[in-house]
Motif scaffolding. Structure first.
Motif: not given
Ligand SMILES: O=c1[nH]cnc2c1ncn2[C@@H]1O[C@H](CO)[C@@H](O)[C@H]1O
Ligand SMILES: [Zn+2]
Length: 338
Positions: A16, A18, A201, A279
């Motif tokens: 991700h 961000d 997850e 991740d």
């Molecule tokens: O491991 C994860 N599981 C679910 N959502 C996630 C995970 N890591 C990040 N995000 C979500 O994905 C958005 C967009 O990149 C992030 O802002 C976060 O809320």
């Protein structure tokens, strides 16, 4: 071994944007925007990385409020993308698929196109400067309405094959079942997007079946809960579904209680197509080298096991066949030099 790992050519499929911003950059930009109390960089770094005491995915996701404050301008988004790819290239990552939710970058006036174009510009610049290939995955958020997800699919279409390769469904699973977004993913499928979905997850195993059967997922983010149900393992194997596993993140969100319970070996033994990813390099304070080291040191993985995972990762990329073959050659050439 560590040296060997460093030199291995790598592929990153679940990262991700961000959650992978350099802390120093976040600190600098937040100071510029006068949006930071009087704290040191060291203190700040602790705030943006997940702590040992993290108890859940919900807690983990709270860390995204810091980067999202400053990912609201074209310049910042482009810079952050470029810097992430620079960091990945230093670990010999040859190809990366970077995901982000465009709507989260549109809180201060950026348009959808500007948000996406800024990421793609950062990718182009990194390709020239660091020789790293990359593509973007557009994330829809589970807690948003299906209409928002449809908008992501429709507005993203013009970038398809021009830097964008897929859509994803991200965010906490609890209370937000996959079927809520079915209409958006049917549309994405029709339009020719590749599809990956976060499922199993910290949530239910049935989310994995639903993601494959209802949302057309070719890859599943995490998918740990498949271990609970032999029928799901069978489905993953029969349909050649790839799992994008992220071991360190999964330990932090308590998706598993300890590394001994991590089902990656069972998945491999059952011929499930496992890949290993970070991740979020900043939130999880990780890198692909750290992920592989953990598997080697704690679960007795061999270099052959790691190579198998790498082979799966190349197969799992959302690249057209010709570009996939090109990537294979890049990796083979790099392996010759180890
Ligand atoms: O491991 C994860 N599981 C679910 N959502 C996630 C995970 N890591 C990040 N995000 C979500 O994905 C958005 C967009 O990149 C992030 O802002 C976060 O809320
Ligand atoms: Zn994720």
């Amino acid at each position: 071994m560590r040296d060997m790992l460093k030199k291995l050519p790598k592929v990153e499929l679940h990262c991700h944007l961000d959650g992978s911003v350099r802390p120093e950059t976040m600190y600098e930009l937040l100071l510029e925007e006068k949006d930071l109390e009087n704290i040191s960089l060291e203190e700040f770094e602790k705030m943006v990385k997940v702590e040992d005491g993290c108890n859940s995915l919900v807690e983990y996701l709270e860390k995204f409020s810091y980067p999202l404050k400053i990912m609201q301008s074209k310049e910042n988004i482009e810079r952050i993308t470029y810097e992430l790819l620079e960091d990945l290239s230093k670990q010999n990552v040859k190809y990366a698929e970077i995901r982000f939710a465009p709507f989260l970058f549109m809180k201060k006036g950026l348009s959808f196109d500007e948000a996406v174009e800024s990421v793609l510009k950062g990718m182009e610049r990194a390709k020239k400067d660091f020789n790293i290939l990359s593509n973007a995955i557009l994330a829809c958020m589970r807690y948003e309405s299906v209409d928002k997800s449809i908008e992501v699919v429709k507005k993203g279409e013009k970038f398809l094959g021009k830097g964008v390769v897929a859509v994803d469904l991200a965010g906490g699973e609890e209370g937000f079942p996959p079927e809520k977004h079915k209409e958006a993913f049917d549309l994405a499928y029709e339009k020719g997007y590749n599809i990956t979905v976060h499922a199993g997850e910290t949530g239910r195993d049935e989310n994995i079946i639903k993601s494959v059967e209802l949302l057309h997922a070719q890859r599943i983010g995490h998918g740990i809960a498949a271990i609970k149900n032999p029928n799901i393992m069978k489905l993953l194997k029969e349909k050649d579904i790839f799992l994008e596993m992220c071991p360190i993140s999964n330990l932090q969100t308590k998706a598993v209680n300890s590394i001994d319970e991590y089902p990656i070996r069972e998945f491999l033994n059952n011929d499930i197509l496992v890949t290993v990813n970070t991740d979020n390099t900043t939130v999880s304070n990780t890198s692909l080298d750290k992920e592989y080291s953990l598997l080697i040191e704690e679960l007795g993985f061999s270099i052959e096991d790691i190579m198998k995972i790498m082979e799966n990762s190349v197969k799992a990329t959302f690249l057209p066949e010709e570009e996939k073959n090109h990537l294979k050659r890049i990796i083979e050439d790099s392996l010759k030099n180890i």
